[in-house]
Write a protein that holds these residues in place. Sequence first.
Motif, PDB file in Angstrom:
ATOM      1  N   ALA A  79       0.742  -1.263  -0.077  1.00 14.78           N
ATOM      2  CA  ALA A  79       0.032  -0.105  -0.024  1.00 14.78           C
ATOM      3  C   ALA A  79       0.752   1.277  -0.162  1.00 14.78           C
ATOM      4  N   GLY A  80       2.005   1.190   0.017  1.00 13.28           N
ATOM      5  CA  GLY A  80       3.142   2.253  -0.018  1.00 13.28           C
ATOM      6  C   GLY A  80       3.162   2.740   1.219  1.00 13.28           C
ATOM      7  N   LEU A  81       3.030   1.962   2.466  1.00 11.23           N
ATOM      8  CA  LEU A  81       3.200   2.650   3.818  1.00 11.23           C
ATOM      9  C   LEU A  81       4.155   1.913   4.453  1.00 11.23           C
ATOM     10  N   ARG A  82       4.667   2.595   5.638  1.00 11.55           N
ATOM     11  CA  ARG A  82       5.587   2.041   6.378  1.00 11.55           C
ATOM     12  C   ARG A  82       5.205   1.440   7.784  1.00 11.55           C
ATOM     13  N   LEU A  83       5.340   0.542   8.252  1.00 11.65           N
ATOM     14  CA  LEU A  83       5.021   0.321   9.500  1.00 11.65           C
ATOM     15  C   LEU A  83       6.212   0.018  10.412  1.00 11.65           C
ATOM     16  N   ARG A  84       6.440   0.333  11.472  1.00 13.96           N
ATOM     17  CA  ARG A  84       7.357   0.411  12.471  1.00 13.96           C
ATOM     18  C   ARG A  84       6.988  -0.070  13.723  1.00 13.96           C
ATOM     19  N   ALA A  85       8.030  -0.718  14.349  1.00 14.14           N
ATOM     20  CA  ALA A  85       7.755  -1.231  15.709  1.00 14.14           C
ATOM     21  C   ALA A  85       8.689  -0.336  16.795  1.00 14.14           C
ATOM     22  N   ASP A  86       8.562  -0.224  17.768  1.00 12.59           N
ATOM     23  CA  ASP A  86       9.342   0.382  18.656  1.00 12.59           C
ATOM     24  C   ASP A  86       9.308   0.087  20.132  1.00 12.59           C
ATOM     25  N   GLY A  87      10.258  -0.486  20.493  1.00 15.66           N
ATOM     26  CA  GLY A  87      10.413  -1.029  22.053  1.00 15.66           C
ATOM     27  C   GLY A  87       9.914  -2.413  22.374  1.00 15.66           C
ATOM     28  N   LEU A  88       9.768  -3.019  21.256  1.00 17.94           N
ATOM     29  CA  LEU A  88       9.365  -4.338  21.316  1.00 17.94           C
ATOM     30  C   LEU A  88      10.408  -5.494  21.700  1.00 17.94           C
ATOM     31  N   ASP A  89      11.656  -4.892  21.313  1.00 18.07           N
ATOM     32  CA  ASP A  89      12.695  -6.161  21.605  1.00 18.07           C
ATOM     33  C   ASP A  89      13.080  -5.948  23.075  1.00 18.07           C
ATOM     34  N   SER A  90      12.922  -4.772  23.653  1.00 20.38           N
ATOM     35  CA  SER A  90      13.229  -5.054  25.279  1.00 20.38           C
ATOM     36  C   SER A  90      12.004  -5.249  25.867  1.00 20.38           C
ATOM     37  N   LEU A  91      10.995  -5.361  25.498  1.00 20.34           N
ATOM     38  CA  LEU A  91       9.583  -5.769  26.241  1.00 20.34           C
ATOM     39  C   LEU A  91       9.687  -7.411  26.767  1.00 20.34           C
ATOM     40  N   ASP A  92       9.646  -7.321  28.194  1.00 26.98           N
ATOM     41  CA  ASP A  92       9.647  -8.730  28.652  1.00 26.98           C
ATOM     42  C   ASP A  92       8.353  -8.659  29.805  1.00 26.98           C
ATOM     43  N   SER A  93       7.536  -8.691  29.261  1.00 27.86           N
ATOM     44  CA  SER A  93       6.198  -8.532  30.075  1.00 27.86           C
ATOM     45  C   SER A  93       5.113  -9.626  29.738  1.00 27.86           C
TER      46      SER A  93
ATOM     47  N   VAL B 181       6.031  -0.660  29.825  1.00 28.47           N
ATOM     48  CA  VAL B 181       5.362  -1.179  31.005  1.00 28.47           C
ATOM     49  C   VAL B 181       5.216   0.007  31.938  1.00 28.47           C
ATOM     50  N   LEU B 182       4.124   0.446  32.366  1.00 31.19           N
ATOM     51  CA  LEU B 182       4.209   1.476  33.409  1.00 31.19           C
ATOM     52  C   LEU B 182       3.449   1.013  34.541  1.00 31.19           C
ATOM     53  N   GLU B 183       4.322   1.071  35.734  1.00 29.99           N
ATOM     54  CA  GLU B 183       3.851   0.356  36.886  1.00 29.99           C
ATOM     55  C   GLU B 183       3.280  -0.892  36.604  1.00 29.99           C
ATOM     56  N   LYS B 184       2.104  -1.252  37.055  1.00 31.36           N
ATOM     57  CA  LYS B 184       1.388  -2.718  36.673  1.00 31.36           C
ATOM     58  C   LYS B 184       0.444  -2.933  35.263  1.00 31.36           C
ATOM     59  N   GLU B 185       0.759  -1.725  34.448  1.00 35.14           N
ATOM     60  CA  GLU B 185       0.047  -1.778  33.304  1.00 35.14           C
ATOM     61  C   GLU B 185       0.937  -1.767  32.105  1.00 35.14           C
ATOM     62  N   LEU B 186       0.462  -2.600  30.859  1.00 37.67           N
ATOM     63  CA  LEU B 186       1.237  -2.491  29.770  1.00 37.67           C
ATOM     64  C   LEU B 186       0.588  -1.445  28.824  1.00 37.67           C
ATOM     65  N   ARG B 187       1.180  -0.453  28.294  1.00 33.55           N
ATOM     66  CA  ARG B 187       0.839   0.338  27.330  1.00 33.55           C
ATOM     67  C   ARG B 187       1.239   0.150  25.918  1.00 33.55           C
ATOM     68  N   VAL B 188       0.301  -0.012  25.049  1.00 38.54           N
ATOM     69  CA  VAL B 188       0.316  -0.289  23.591  1.00 38.54           C
ATOM     70  C   VAL B 188      -0.310   0.901  23.046  1.00 38.54           C
TER      71      VAL B 188
ATOM     72  N   TYR C 242      -4.306  -0.069  27.456  1.00 38.11           N
ATOM     73  CA  TYR C 242      -3.823  -0.085  28.950  1.00 38.11           C
ATOM     74  C   TYR C 242      -4.433  -1.488  29.235  1.00 38.11           C
ATOM     75  N   LEU C 243      -3.583  -2.509  29.524  1.00 34.69           N
ATOM     76  CA  LEU C 243      -3.674  -3.495  29.756  1.00 34.69           C
ATOM     77  C   LEU C 243      -3.034  -4.110  31.025  1.00 34.69           C
ATOM     78  N   PRO C 244      -3.603  -4.837  31.960  1.00 35.63           N
ATOM     79  CA  PRO C 244      -2.814  -5.159  33.227  1.00 35.63           C
ATOM     80  C   PRO C 244      -1.879  -6.208  33.098  1.00 35.63           C
ATOM     81  N   VAL C 245      -0.732  -5.972  33.626  1.00 34.23           N
ATOM     82  CA  VAL C 245       0.369  -6.841  33.560  1.00 34.23           C
ATOM     83  C   VAL C 245       0.049  -8.157  34.237  1.00 34.23           C
ATOM     84  N   TYR C 246       0.183  -9.312  33.984  1.00 35.91           N
ATOM     85  CA  TYR C 246      -0.043 -10.631  34.443  1.00 35.91           C
ATOM     86  C   TYR C 246       1.251 -10.651  35.802  1.00 35.91           C
ATOM     87  N   GLU C 247       0.655 -10.824  37.060  1.00 38.36           N
ATOM     88  CA  GLU C 247       1.403 -10.872  38.112  1.00 38.36           C
ATOM     89  C   GLU C 247       1.775 -12.186  38.659  1.00 38.36           C
ATOM     90  N   HIS C 248       0.951 -13.479  38.358  1.00 34.72           N
ATOM     91  CA  HIS C 248       1.225 -14.698  39.126  1.00 34.72           C
ATOM     92  C   HIS C 248       2.073 -15.495  38.004  1.00 34.72           C
TER      93      HIS C 248
END
Length: 487
Positions: A356-370, A406-413, A481-487
């Motif tokens: 479609a002539g568009l560019r899709l980029r991802a930022d911060g996914l490599d370091s995401l460990d949640s 990750v912000l405190e106990k939430e995952l922000r996408v 905003y999604l809650p992070v799995y704690e267990h």
Amino acid sequence: MNIRLQGKLFLAFALATASVILAVAWFTFLNFDRGFREYLNNAAVERTEPIRNALVEHYRVQGSWQDLKDNPRMMRRIIFQTLSLERQKHFQEKAGRIDAERLNKNQEKHRRKIFERHFREARFLRIYDERGDLLMSSSKWPVTDGAKNDEIRVPLKLDGQTIGSFAIRKAKLQRNRPDYEFRRKQLQKIWGVVVFALLVSALLAWLLARHLISPIRALAEGSKALGEGDYSRRVDVRGNDELASLSRDFNQLALTLEKNEQSRQQWIADISHELRTPLAVLRGEIEAVLDGVRKFNADNVQSLHAEVLALSRLVDDLYQLALSDAGALDYRFARENARELLEMSTDAFELRFKKAGLRLRADGLDSLDSYIRADRKRFAQLMHNLLENSLRYTDAGGEALLSAEVLEKELRVTLQDSSPSVSPEDMPKIFERLYRVDQSRSREHGGSGLGLSLCQNIVEAHGGRIEASSSALGGLQITLYLPVYEH
């Protein structure tokens, strides 16, 4: 017996106040009666003081009660003489003179009349010696079992030493006597006040019941109106008590039902409109083929197939949204790696963005460990709708950026795209069903206007929230905003 609520409240208030009033009245009656009898007893004791003084003086002279035991008539004579002298003193003090010599044996009959008329207490006398043995008892007051319960004893003392006791009968009220009439009139006044208080309390109970039932009756009438479909009905809110709070809740319920009814009507109208367009196109093309205006070839069949696919997508979206609203979407939550889920979504759309002539980029996914608690299938559907939205409505040459942290106990996408953007007026409405921004997000791009509404339902089912705002790239920004799995 069917008693209305107002009647029940009136009876409750009236019975409660009547019980209190009658209890107070009964206590007042008992207290007055006891006090009045005590007053009569004390007055009788006081009137016999001259007799007690005469008996003490006799004991002082004789040194014992032996002479009175041997001659009971002497004791009666002392009593009669004392009472007659006191009565004569009473009359002669008014004339300024006292003539004690008139008291003699020849006047005993006259003294008895005076005694019986003015000193009725003397008809019910008992005298005891220092050991408590009976010395004398009036003939009209014989000694019987339990006699001591009916008498008032006053000690006879000489120089601080008890030499005997003097007893009179407790006061007994008799009809047509002044004390009885006084008591009767006082009791009449007490019960008159009681009757007046009962009438006033009944009136106040009726007014209070009427005041309390007024908002309840308004709520009942309003509820009936809501049941009949009149969602515009409102009730007046008065005060800050529980009924006022209930009235406010009723008005809020009526407002919600009114908005839901308007939304339902608008929903039906929008669905009808959305279905009418592809059906009209299909009908027109089929009629053109039947009339010979257009030839029945592969190109025309392909056009008809495209309209059928558009109609099928719309019906599928409606079905998915209906399932989501009813809570019937199947969710199988598990502990999922957030980075893997997001990378799967970007990988699936990367080639389509390039075409479609568009560019899709991802930022911060490599370091995401949640990890998050998610349904892998529904989460993929969520990201598919968001990325599909950006793919359809972003201008050629633009880009989309997906980031996560990750912000405190939430995952922000966050998913941002470049122009065109959405006006501030339309921004709060983009999650509404079948809503489209006319200028840039139109039906021409193949959307049904249901994707973001379905995304909102999926996010809320995951215990999160979704927000829309203007993107720094010039387009639209969707934040999850999604809650992070704690267990």
